[in-house]
Scaffold this motif. Structure first.
Motif, PDB file in Angstrom:
ATOM      1  N   ILE A  43     -28.493   1.945  58.107  1.00 28.91           N
ATOM      2  CA  ILE A  43     -29.153   2.484  57.066  1.00 28.91           C
ATOM      3  C   ILE A  43     -30.429   2.752  57.744  1.00 28.91           C
ATOM      4  O   ILE A  43     -30.930   3.984  57.539  1.00 28.91           O
ATOM      5  CB  ILE A  43     -29.095   1.823  55.702  1.00 28.91           C
ATOM      6  N   ASP A  44     -30.916   1.893  58.458  1.00 29.32           N
ATOM      7  CA  ASP A  44     -32.207   2.104  58.819  1.00 29.32           C
ATOM      8  C   ASP A  44     -32.320   3.305  60.014  1.00 29.32           C
ATOM      9  O   ASP A  44     -33.115   4.269  60.198  1.00 29.32           O
ATOM     10  CB  ASP A  44     -32.894   0.866  59.845  1.00 29.32           C
ATOM     11  N   SER A  62     -31.903   6.330  58.044  1.00 24.19           N
ATOM     12  CA  SER A  62     -33.328   6.804  57.194  1.00 24.19           C
ATOM     13  C   SER A  62     -34.500   7.527  58.083  1.00 24.19           C
ATOM     14  O   SER A  62     -35.072   8.111  58.013  1.00 24.19           O
ATOM     15  CB  SER A  62     -33.952   5.666  56.560  1.00 24.19           C
ATOM     16  N   ASN A  63     -34.281   6.733  59.509  1.00 26.85           N
ATOM     17  CA  ASN A  63     -35.356   7.299  60.567  1.00 26.85           C
ATOM     18  C   ASN A  63     -35.094   8.698  60.980  1.00 26.85           C
ATOM     19  O   ASN A  63     -36.246   9.435  61.436  1.00 26.85           O
ATOM     20  CB  ASN A  63     -35.196   6.488  61.915  1.00 26.85           C
ATOM     21  N   ASN A 121     -35.425  12.554  55.636  1.00 29.34           N
ATOM     22  CA  ASN A 121     -36.237  12.374  54.593  1.00 29.34           C
ATOM     23  C   ASN A 121     -35.703  11.464  53.410  1.00 29.34           C
ATOM     24  O   ASN A 121     -36.508  11.473  52.312  1.00 29.34           O
ATOM     25  CB  ASN A 121     -36.735  13.599  54.023  1.00 29.34           C
ATOM     26  N   GLN A 122     -34.385  11.085  53.461  1.00 25.77           N
ATOM     27  CA  GLN A 122     -33.872  10.407  52.194  1.00 25.77           C
ATOM     28  C   GLN A 122     -34.386   8.999  52.215  1.00 25.77           C
ATOM     29  O   GLN A 122     -34.770   8.430  52.970  1.00 25.77           O
ATOM     30  CB  GLN A 122     -32.191  10.325  52.598  1.00 25.77           C
ATOM     31  N   ASN A 123     -34.443   8.293  50.733  1.00 27.06           N
ATOM     32  CA  ASN A 123     -35.049   7.069  50.494  1.00 27.06           C
ATOM     33  C   ASN A 123     -33.649   6.416  50.219  1.00 27.06           C
ATOM     34  O   ASN A 123     -32.780   6.722  49.380  1.00 27.06           O
ATOM     35  CB  ASN A 123     -35.834   6.953  49.347  1.00 27.06           C
ATOM     36  N   ILE A 124     -33.228   5.352  51.194  1.00 23.73           N
ATOM     37  CA  ILE A 124     -31.787   4.791  50.918  1.00 23.73           C
ATOM     38  C   ILE A 124     -32.134   3.438  51.001  1.00 23.73           C
ATOM     39  O   ILE A 124     -32.730   2.515  51.841  1.00 23.73           O
ATOM     40  CB  ILE A 124     -30.744   5.040  52.488  1.00 23.73           C
ATOM     41  N   SER A 125     -31.441   2.882  49.824  1.00 23.45           N
ATOM     42  CA  SER A 125     -31.677   1.324  49.517  1.00 23.45           C
ATOM     43  C   SER A 125     -30.415   0.502  49.604  1.00 23.45           C
ATOM     44  O   SER A 125     -29.327   1.107  49.019  1.00 23.45           O
ATOM     45  CB  SER A 125     -32.339   1.138  48.215  1.00 23.45           C
ATOM     46  N   LYS A 157     -32.252  12.908  47.480  1.00 21.22           N
ATOM     47  CA  LYS A 157     -33.586  12.275  47.918  1.00 21.22           C
ATOM     48  C   LYS A 157     -33.360  10.843  47.800  1.00 21.22           C
ATOM     49  O   LYS A 157     -33.799  10.028  48.785  1.00 21.22           O
ATOM     50  CB  LYS A 157     -34.706  12.859  47.180  1.00 21.22           C
ATOM     51  N   ASN A 158     -32.746  10.237  46.803  1.00 16.28           N
ATOM     52  CA  ASN A 158     -32.685   8.830  46.756  1.00 16.28           C
ATOM     53  C   ASN A 158     -31.016   8.382  46.670  1.00 16.28           C
ATOM     54  O   ASN A 158     -30.343   9.139  46.020  1.00 16.28           O
ATOM     55  CB  ASN A 158     -33.212   8.366  45.299  1.00 16.28           C
ATOM     56  N   ASP A 190     -26.085   8.437  44.169  1.00 19.30           N
ATOM     57  CA  ASP A 190     -27.253   9.436  44.602  1.00 19.30           C
ATOM     58  C   ASP A 190     -27.611  10.200  43.624  1.00 19.30           C
ATOM     59  O   ASP A 190     -27.067  10.465  42.358  1.00 19.30           O
ATOM     60  CB  ASP A 190     -26.808  10.256  46.010  1.00 19.30           C
TER      61      ASP A 190
END
Length: 638
Positions: free
Chosen positions: A515-516, A519-520, A523-527, A565-566, A584
């Motif tokens: 996931i890191d 994400s890098n 522009n998505q915010n992935i948790s 985005k999330n 999502d």
């Protein structure tokens, strides 16, 4: 029964939760057992007792306007239909029938939009435009134009909505229409994240309407300005807007606006880390939404409460809230489908009656003109038949000959193309089979070589030593050592068949690293939320490899198609079941109209092998939730 009990439990939990905290800050919230009465009883008495049609129509229009302000969807639709029926039934008594029919379309359009029935809302506003020429009913014409633009706005078709609002601003001479159009244009800029333009228009609207502090448009504008401040982390100005809107909305019976303002106050307190205060306010908003049967507002509150539970690391209740979210989403979808089916049924019945009436009129007309029509037809037919018959026969013969030849050519070409495609497919299949067999042969040779050289050698040595009847203690010890060595060789050999990274690393670490990396690059915010993490890391490597590949496929599909985005990923282990919840906030899709791609088919094939289940909940414009459950015992045994 499960859904009802879950909802009742949720309501009870929230009631207890905020009633404990209610003693400290009583002015922050108000909980109503039902929607308070918003209509003066005198209006109902006037509606019941008046015999003058014009007066009755005006009363219905007034009551409908009050319900629009309060956000009472079902009442809006009821009085919109009542207004239309009364006007159509007594059209001979009214001089301005088109005006009130246009008003009924506007009321029904707003009601349908509130229900989420966008196509029906659009149809009512288009019908209103058709009977409201700008030269005679300018205000109603632009009112319907604004309604049409709001429908497009709710469908995320921002360019179309913007064009409509700009046209209204340029052409209308009515101040009310002008500033409503500016407010809606600001909404377009708000949702497309052009905050400077949005704020400029909102402030212009507030300045114009400063003498009407309790106007609903003013409160909606203040709510949007508060959301802009909150988005920019100016939380104190945002709170001032939200609390002011909440109090004024309650006093003026704008109950849908009251709940939305309460939600926004709760979100700000959540971002300020006042979690107890946030939970109390959001709980009161949720109870009101449930008591008033506001399903979409319930869903909005649940999503914020879920984030609150995650922030508190209360993953169990966060999961329960997500389950409630799914059930409410299904209920909304089911309710909308029922409305659509019912309206189609009414339209069909109306059409059938109109056809019957038209058929009777046609029969009557035919009977009245039967003799004259038959004479004219006979004369014309005889003359035309003699003049046209021979050329027509010749043309038809040539046409059918050409058609026959063309059909034969098409059939021949189709057979040639089919043979080519079939041949290419066979060649491709043969190449795949050869490649597969070649790979399998290499793998078999490697396996045979490993078994022969290592395990086979040890077993032959043990056999020779066992054949000697007289064995010393040293020989027995040597045989046991060789057996143990052979066992470890076989064990290492089987483990080598599993990728090393799934043997050496916990699954949660692998997923977080993946996931890191994703994400890098975007522009998505992935948790990612594993719970309980230590138990999930104990899952067998065979299952962790499949889970990792499923998450890879879901993320790939989401990044390619969802425009989200999330993205939230929940991985839970409960008793003997693994649950993967993937959520999502992207564009969504209609689940019954989208063709499954290769990636989704691969996920289903993996789940079939693991005896797992998948549930997809998605609606256009509202994101996607994917729920996957896998039994641990089945996954391990496979």
């Amino acid at each position: 029964m499960h859904i009802i009990s879950a909802r009742n439990f949720c309501i009870l939990f929230l009631l207890i939760s905020f009633s404990i905290n209610a003693q400290e800050k009583k002015d922050w919230y108000t909980v109503f057992g039902k929607i308070p009465e918003t209509i003066d009883k005198r209006l109902y008495n006037d509606l019941k007792n008046t015999k003058n049609l014009l007066q009755k129509v005006k009363v219905i229009d007034t009551i409908a306007a009050i319900h629009i302000q309060a956000g009472n969807t079902d009442s809006i639709l009821y009085y919109g239909e009542l207004l239309q029926n009364e006007v159509l039934a007594g059209k001979k008594e009214l001089s301005n029938v088109d005006l009130y029919i246009s008003k009924s379309h506007n009321i029904l359009g707003k009601g349908k939009l509130s229900k989420g029935l966008f196509d029906d809302a659009m149809k009512h506003h288009l019908d209103g435009i058709a009977i409201s020429p700008v030269s005679k009913m300018s205000k109603m014409y632009y009112t319907h134009q604004l309604g049409l633009g709001v429908v497009y706005l709710n469908q995320n078709e921002y360019d179309t909505a913007q064009s409509i609002f700009e046209t209204c601003i340029q052409n209308t001479k009515d101040d009310e229409i002008l500033f409503l159009a500016k407010k809606y244009l600001a909404d377009v800029y708000f949702f497309t994240e052009e905050t400077l333009k949005a704020k400029s228009y909102y402030l212009e609207v507030l300045d114009h309407l400063s003498s009407y502090p309790n106007n609903k448009t003013v409160l909606e504008t203040q709510l949007k300005l508060g959301r802009i401040d909150a988005y920019q982390s100016y939380f104190n100005p945002a709170l001032e807007y939200f609390i002011d809107v909440k109090e004024k909305a309650r006093k003026n019976n704008f109950y849908d606006l009251y709940i939305e303002a309460s939600i926004r106050v709760g979100i700000v307190y959540y971002k300020l880390d006042y979690l107890k205060d946030a939970e109390m306010i959001l709980s009161s908003a949720y109870v009101n939404a449930v008591q008033w049967n506001k399903l979409e507002l319930q869903r909005d509150v649940i999503m914020v409460l879920k984030d609150l539970k995650v922030a508190n690391k209360d993953y169990e209740n966060a999961y329960n809230l997500m389950t409630q979210y799914l059930s409410i989403s299904n209920e909304i979808l089911k309710d909308q489908n029922k409305k659509v089916v019912k309206e189609l049924e009414i339209k069909y019945q109306t059409l059938q009656k109109e056809k019957e009436i038209l058929s009777l009129k046609e029969e009557q007309l035919l009977k009245e003109n039967e003799i004259d029509r038959q004479r004219t037809i006979k004369k014309a037919f005889l003359i035309g038949f003699l003049v046209v018959l021979i050329p027509v026969i010749g043309l038809l013969f040539l046409y059918f000959q050409k058609l026959k030849t063309q059909v034969a050519l098409n059939k021949s070409q189709e057979e040639v193309n089919t043979q080519k495609v079939y041949g290419l497919m066979k060649d491709q299949e043969l190449n795949l089979i050869k490649a597969t067999m070649k790979g399998q042969d290499k793998e078999r040779q490697r396996l045979a070589r490993e078994l022969h050289d290592s395990v086979g050698g040890n077993l032959a040595s043990i056999k020779l030593q066992l054949s000697n009847a007289n064995k010393t203690d040293v020989q027995r010890s040597s045989i046991i050592k060789q057996v143990d060595e052979t066992y470890h060789q076989v064990r290492d050999f089987s483990h080598n068949l599993i990728p090393k990274k799934f043997q050496k690393n916990p699954i949660t670490v692998l997923i977080k690293e993946y996931i890191d990396n994703v994400s890098n690059g975007g522009n998505q915010n992935i948790s990612f939320h594993p719970y309980p993490e230590d138990e999930i890391d104990q899952i067998e490597p065979q299952l962790t490899e499949e889970l990792f590949k499923i998450i890879q496929e879901l993320l790939t599909n989401c990044l390619k198609h969802a425009k989200a985005k999330n993205i939230d990923i929940y991985l839970n282990k409960h008793e003997e079941t693994i649950q993967l919840l993937f959520e999502d906030n992207g564009v969504g899709f209609e689940t019954d109209k989208v063709t499954e791609g290769i990636g989704f088919k691969n996920i289903k094939n993996r789940l079939n092998a693991l005896e797992g289940k998948i549930f997809v909940d998605s609606t256009p414009g509202r994101g996607t939730v994917i729920d996957i459950e896998i039994p641990v015992l089945s996954a391990v045994s496979s």
